[in-house]
Design a protein around this motif. Sequence first.
Motif, PDB file in Angstrom:
ATOM      1  N   GLY A   1     -24.133  44.555   0.384  1.00 27.34           N
ATOM      2  CA  GLY A   1     -23.313  44.204   1.538  1.00 27.34           C
ATOM      3  C   GLY A   1     -22.924  42.748   1.599  1.00 27.34           C
ATOM      4  N   ASN A   2     -23.164  42.012   0.514  1.00 27.53           N
ATOM      5  CA  ASN A   2     -22.868  40.578   0.530  1.00 27.53           C
ATOM      6  C   ASN A   2     -22.298  40.183  -0.837  1.00 27.53           C
ATOM      7  OD1 ASN A   2     -22.846  37.774   0.605  1.00 27.53           O
ATOM      8  ND2 ASN A   2     -24.845  37.598   1.577  1.00 27.53           N
ATOM      9  N   PRO A   3     -21.008  39.868  -0.898  1.00 28.31           N
ATOM     10  CA  PRO A   3     -20.397  39.522  -2.193  1.00 28.31           C
ATOM     11  C   PRO A   3     -20.707  38.100  -2.658  1.00 28.31           C
ATOM     12  CG  PRO A   3     -18.763  39.368  -0.456  1.00 28.31           C
ATOM     13  CD  PRO A   3     -20.015  39.890   0.200  1.00 28.31           C
ATOM     14  N   ASN A   4     -21.322  37.289  -1.787  1.00 28.47           N
ATOM     15  CA  ASN A   4     -21.540  35.872  -2.094  1.00 28.47           C
ATOM     16  C   ASN A   4     -22.984  35.599  -2.522  1.00 28.47           C
ATOM     17  OD1 ASN A   4     -18.856  35.072  -1.374  1.00 28.47           O
ATOM     18  ND2 ASN A   4     -19.452  35.291   0.777  1.00 28.47           N
ATOM     19  N   VAL A   5     -23.489  36.438  -3.427  1.00 29.28           N
ATOM     20  CA  VAL A   5     -24.854  36.282  -3.918  1.00 29.28           C
ATOM     21  C   VAL A   5     -24.808  36.005  -5.416  1.00 29.28           C
ATOM     22  CG1 VAL A   5     -27.092  37.379  -4.261  1.00 29.28           C
ATOM     23  CG2 VAL A   5     -25.814  37.778  -2.139  1.00 29.28           C
ATOM     24  N   SER A   6     -25.438  34.923  -5.832  1.00 31.18           N
ATOM     25  CA  SER A   6     -25.586  34.604  -7.253  1.00 31.18           C
ATOM     26  C   SER A   6     -27.051  34.785  -7.626  1.00 31.18           C
ATOM     27  CB  SER A   6     -25.149  33.160  -7.532  1.00 31.18           C
ATOM     28  OG  SER A   6     -23.794  32.960  -7.171  1.00 31.18           O
TER      29      SER A   6
ATOM     30  N   SER B   1     -40.262  41.367   6.534  1.00 34.92           N
ATOM     31  CA  SER B   1     -40.043  41.454   5.089  1.00 34.92           C
ATOM     32  C   SER B   1     -38.544  41.414   4.803  1.00 34.92           C
ATOM     33  CB  SER B   1     -40.656  42.727   4.519  1.00 34.92           C
ATOM     34  OG  SER B   1     -42.060  42.606   4.431  1.00 34.92           O
ATOM     35  N   PRO B   2     -38.054  40.382   4.121  1.00 36.55           N
ATOM     36  CA  PRO B   2     -36.614  40.268   3.863  1.00 36.55           C
ATOM     37  C   PRO B   2     -36.014  41.487   3.173  1.00 36.55           C
ATOM     38  CG  PRO B   2     -37.714  38.203   3.346  1.00 36.55           C
ATOM     39  CD  PRO B   2     -38.798  39.203   3.648  1.00 36.55           C
ATOM     40  N   LEU B   3     -36.758  42.122   2.271  1.00 38.03           N
ATOM     41  CA  LEU B   3     -36.217  43.265   1.550  1.00 38.03           C
ATOM     42  C   LEU B   3     -35.779  44.370   2.497  1.00 38.03           C
ATOM     43  CD1 LEU B   3     -35.645  44.744  -1.116  1.00 38.03           C
ATOM     44  CD2 LEU B   3     -38.027  45.519  -1.096  1.00 38.03           C
ATOM     45  N   LEU B   4     -36.556  44.594   3.543  1.00 41.34           N
ATOM     46  CA  LEU B   4     -36.246  45.672   4.477  1.00 41.34           C
ATOM     47  C   LEU B   4     -35.126  45.299   5.441  1.00 41.34           C
ATOM     48  CD1 LEU B   4     -39.898  46.861   5.238  1.00 41.34           C
ATOM     49  CD2 LEU B   4     -38.320  47.616   3.448  1.00 41.34           C
ATOM     50  N   ARG B   5     -34.715  44.011   5.421  1.00 38.22           N
ATOM     51  CA  ARG B   5     -33.626  43.567   6.297  1.00 38.22           C
ATOM     52  C   ARG B   5     -32.501  42.918   5.488  1.00 38.22           C
ATOM     53  NH1 ARG B   5     -36.157  40.340  11.325  1.00 38.22           N
ATOM     54  NH2 ARG B   5     -33.957  40.495  11.942  1.00 38.22           N
ATOM     55  N   ALA B   6     -32.429  43.253   4.214  1.00 40.55           N
ATOM     56  CA  ALA B   6     -31.463  42.605   3.323  1.00 40.55           C
ATOM     57  C   ALA B   6     -30.025  42.803   3.778  1.00 40.55           C
ATOM     58  CB  ALA B   6     -31.640  43.133   1.897  1.00 40.55           C
ATOM     59  N   ALA B   7     -29.738  43.926   4.424  1.00 40.18           N
ATOM     60  CA  ALA B   7     -28.368  44.201   4.859  1.00 40.18           C
ATOM     61  C   ALA B   7     -27.890  43.214   5.917  1.00 40.18           C
ATOM     62  CB  ALA B   7     -28.268  45.628   5.397  1.00 40.18           C
ATOM     63  N   GLU B   8     -28.829  42.520   6.573  1.00 44.42           N
ATOM     64  CA  GLU B   8     -28.457  41.561   7.623  1.00 44.42           C
ATOM     65  C   GLU B   8     -28.070  40.199   7.055  1.00 44.42           C
ATOM     66  OE1 GLU B   8     -31.255  41.509  11.021  1.00 44.42           O
ATOM     67  OE2 GLU B   8     -32.278  43.163   9.995  1.00 44.42           O
ATOM     68  N   LEU B   9     -28.343  39.943   5.789  1.00 45.83           N
ATOM     69  CA  LEU B   9     -28.082  38.625   5.210  1.00 45.83           C
ATOM     70  C   LEU B   9     -26.647  38.593   4.683  1.00 45.83           C
ATOM     71  CD1 LEU B   9     -30.579  36.664   2.943  1.00 45.83           C
ATOM     72  CD2 LEU B   9     -28.104  36.355   2.829  1.00 45.83           C
ATOM     73  N   LYS B  10     -25.791  37.811   5.355  1.00 48.14           N
ATOM     74  CA  LYS B  10     -24.374  37.775   5.017  1.00 48.14           C
ATOM     75  C   LYS B  10     -23.913  36.421   4.480  1.00 48.14           C
ATOM     76  CE  LYS B  10     -23.780  41.977   6.580  1.00 48.14           C
ATOM     77  NZ  LYS B  10     -23.532  43.094   5.627  1.00 48.14           N
ATOM     78  N   GLN B  11     -24.747  35.393   4.565  1.00 48.47           N
ATOM     79  CA  GLN B  11     -24.341  34.065   4.120  1.00 48.47           C
ATOM     80  C   GLN B  11     -24.424  33.950   2.594  1.00 48.47           C
ATOM     81  OE1 GLN B  11     -26.811  34.897   6.340  1.00 48.47           O
ATOM     82  NE2 GLN B  11     -27.356  33.087   7.570  1.00 48.47           N
ATOM     83  N   PRO B  12     -23.740  32.955   2.026  1.00 50.12           N
ATOM     84  CA  PRO B  12     -23.862  32.711   0.578  1.00 50.12           C
ATOM     85  C   PRO B  12     -25.316  32.441   0.197  1.00 50.12           C
ATOM     86  CG  PRO B  12     -21.990  31.513   1.466  1.00 50.12           C
ATOM     87  CD  PRO B  12     -22.741  32.062   2.649  1.00 50.12           C
TER      88      PRO B  12
ATOM     89  N   VAL C   1     -23.506  22.693  -7.532  1.00 49.05           N
ATOM     90  CA  VAL C   1     -22.203  23.349  -7.379  1.00 49.05           C
ATOM     91  C   VAL C   1     -22.213  24.277  -6.165  1.00 49.05           C
ATOM     92  CG1 VAL C   1     -20.590  24.962  -8.467  1.00 49.05           C
ATOM     93  CG2 VAL C   1     -21.669  23.160  -9.836  1.00 49.05           C
ATOM     94  N   PHE C   2     -23.310  25.026  -6.006  1.00 48.12           N
ATOM     95  CA  PHE C   2     -23.412  25.981  -4.898  1.00 48.12           C
ATOM     96  C   PHE C   2     -23.334  25.268  -3.549  1.00 48.12           C
ATOM     97  CE2 PHE C   2     -26.021  28.168  -1.752  1.00 48.12           C
ATOM     98  CZ  PHE C   2     -25.523  29.458  -1.788  1.00 48.12           C
ATOM     99  N   LEU C   3     -24.103  24.198  -3.377  1.00 47.86           N
ATOM    100  CA  LEU C   3     -24.099  23.489  -2.094  1.00 47.86           C
ATOM    101  C   LEU C   3     -22.781  22.777  -1.856  1.00 47.86           C
ATOM    102  CD1 LEU C   3     -27.698  21.948  -2.005  1.00 47.86           C
ATOM    103  CD2 LEU C   3     -26.860  23.961  -0.777  1.00 47.86           C
ATOM    104  N   ASP C   4     -22.191  22.247  -2.901  1.00 51.89           N
ATOM    105  CA  ASP C   4     -20.905  21.573  -2.746  1.00 51.89           C
ATOM    106  C   ASP C   4     -19.849  22.546  -2.215  1.00 51.89           C
ATOM    107  OD1 ASP C   4     -19.448  18.957  -3.446  1.00 51.89           O
ATOM    108  OD2 ASP C   4     -18.164  20.490  -4.363  1.00 51.89           O
ATOM    109  N   LYS C   5     -19.870  23.751  -2.733  1.00 48.46           N
ATOM    110  CA  LYS C   5     -18.876  24.747  -2.317  1.00 48.46           C
ATOM    111  C   LYS C   5     -19.199  25.355  -0.958  1.00 48.46           C
ATOM    112  CE  LYS C   5     -17.151  29.348  -3.555  1.00 48.46           C
ATOM    113  NZ  LYS C   5     -17.226  30.463  -4.544  1.00 48.46           N
ATOM    114  N   ASN C   6     -20.457  25.716  -0.748  1.00 51.62           N
ATOM    115  CA  ASN C   6     -20.805  26.525   0.425  1.00 51.62           C
ATOM    116  C   ASN C   6     -21.352  25.731   1.599  1.00 51.62           C
ATOM    117  OD1 ASN C   6     -20.361  29.330  -0.683  1.00 51.62           O
ATOM    118  ND2 ASN C   6     -21.800  28.528  -2.207  1.00 51.62           N
ATOM    119  N   LEU C   7     -21.564  24.431   1.416  1.00 49.86           N
ATOM    120  CA  LEU C   7     -22.098  23.623   2.508  1.00 49.86           C
ATOM    121  C   LEU C   7     -21.243  22.381   2.736  1.00 49.86           C
ATOM    122  CD1 LEU C   7     -24.516  23.589   4.486  1.00 49.86           C
ATOM    123  CD2 LEU C   7     -25.657  22.042   2.892  1.00 49.86           C
ATOM    124  N   LYS C   8     -21.193  21.502   1.748  1.00 49.65           N
ATOM    125  CA  LYS C   8     -20.519  20.217   1.946  1.00 49.65           C
ATOM    126  C   LYS C   8     -19.030  20.399   2.226  1.00 49.65           C
ATOM    127  CE  LYS C   8     -21.723  16.737  -0.620  1.00 49.65           C
ATOM    128  NZ  LYS C   8     -21.865  15.820  -1.790  1.00 49.65           N
TER     129      LYS C   8
END
Length: 668
Positions: free
Chosen positions: A627-632, A589-600, A658-665
């Motif tokens: 724990g992740n400042p890169n969440v919209s 369950s992602p909610l119970l492991r949310a602290a592990e998600l650090k990517q945008p 815009v999100f993919l251009d900045k965080n991927l491409k």
Amino acid sequence: MRRTVFLPRLALIAALFSPALQAATASLPPVAAFFNGAEISNVTLSPKGGYVASTMALSDGTQALVIRETADPTKLKVITRNAMDNARVTSLHWINEQRIGFTVKNMQIEFEGNWDEFAVDRDGERRVHLIAGNWGHQQESIGSRFTNRTLTAEYGFFDTAHDGSDDILVEKYVWNHTDRAPDHSRLYRLNTRTQILRSAFEGPQPEAVKDWITDSKDVPRVVSSMVKGRCISYFRNPEDTQWKELNNGVCFTDQRFQPLFFDGANTLFVRANYKNYGALFRYDLKAMKMDDEPIVETPGFDFHGAPEIDRATGKLLGFQLHTDAGTTVWLDPKLKAEQAKIDAALPGTINTVSCAQDCSASPVLLIAAVSDRQPLQYILYNRSSGAMIGLGSTQPNITKAQVGARSFHQYKARDGRSIPVYVTMPAGKPTGPQPAVVLVHGGPQARGSSWEWDSEAAFLSSRGYVVIQPEFRGSTGFGADHFRAGWRQWGLSMQDDLSDAAQWAIQQGWADSQRIALMGASYGGYATLMGLIKEPQLFRCGVEWAGVTDINLMFSSSESDMPEEWLGYGARQLIGDPEKNAEQFRHTSPLLRAAELKQPLLMAHGAQDRRVPPEHARKFADAVKAGNPNVSYLMYNNEGHGWRHSENNIDFWSKVEVFLDKNLKHAD
């Protein structure tokens, strides 16, 4: 009828995948060109083919219901116009050659429901409001007489009668005291002029009926129910008032057949397992026996198709089939020859040809032409002259050069299972590995994609991304074993299939190993979150919309529209049991492991969502942002489970760009 084997469609049009067909990339089409809604839709021939109806989106924000003469399509009649922000015609259905019905969705009330039903003559006269979608509407009566015959919102359109009368079939839905969705329904026949309602059959019916199959005379003959985890089908003869059990077994587990349709001669056709794949069989209702051999099989794919039946003669003309792509297969020699002429004239597209109800009398055929790089186009084919007249395109402001080609493949998962996958390459002729997106379908027990036009994949390819769409285990359409392999595998082997798809694309030299994103809606949103958590070195960023964030919440949310029958049986079979699988749910369950998600991460949800209620989004957004400042985080107040409003769809995909251009491409 002899047995027929249909091979995958793309084997017949493999030339379409040639890199030589890739033109230089043209200027980028705007986001609205992909997501502003279809400019033409609901295209349908009248019963004798004298007229064609459609809905058209106009530049002033209105939608018009238009009827044209097929002999001269420049002769047209605008039947109705709606402001699409307020109401939208969602389906058209010819009642007879003179009269047409249409369903309207109230766009200001998001949940599934609030469907109004109307009927009108093709000259725009004698319009009748048949069903009121407003739940506040009540039928007024004086004694035994109704002063307002407009039916209440507990009714819904089911089908037209095919006998030339002014009648349609409607379902009356009945709710229990627990679920938001109806518990069962019953069929009625409604006259669209007098509004007189009468039962479509006499006598009682089995419990919990949700699916109805009518015969060539529009008589209800087969019904299906789901009761305490058992899937049950019943049938009745036209002269009977009692139903007899046809098929009974534990849903998903027992080998059963699924009733599909009657042909014009009232032969029942069913889908059943054959060599591990669903195939089409005839079923003898008198002998209560299915044929030993199928009449249609599609090796490598479950049978998925619809019959083309001449309602005037009762003749089964052919099938619209779907393997790795769509195709039309005709049993009728004349239509087979006409299909060949059409395909020769339109060699670059899959041309789905449909005939009017009275096919032999129809002067025209309707063509829906589409490819991986061409949005759906509608064309009239004159059967006497061979002339073709274009009616319009769903997305006319996109050219082939602006999007990439799609192809169908199989890759090996880490345990050796073969996984089907669709790949869309970037537009133009990119060299070397490119930024890539693994786009995950919802369901998950659903068929995710097909070779034909896909707006989401096409848009991403126009922006320079490789798009990978795996039909991971648990998907339907690819055989019983593939489906069962995904049972109770949320976050486990189903998730590994997505990572293996990314690794496979890297090995092919298509995907840049340092620039791969994960995206998806509903289950695809869940898989996006789990993929970012499980494979932080592989997936650089993610976009999820309407996604499940906590498996336990699926079973416990009081805001959900999931029925108790599904939660008590089907979900426990396919997803797991909250008690027996508690430890697995904690791990997956992602909610119970949310602290592990650090990517945008980009999240988007609808405030009116009842399938995945907003509490999924709120709880996860609060947890991951800690724990992740890169969440919209986007919340569309007037949306449910996905985007129904064009302005929200365009806004969302603009933010994705815009999100993919900045965080991927262009990420470091």
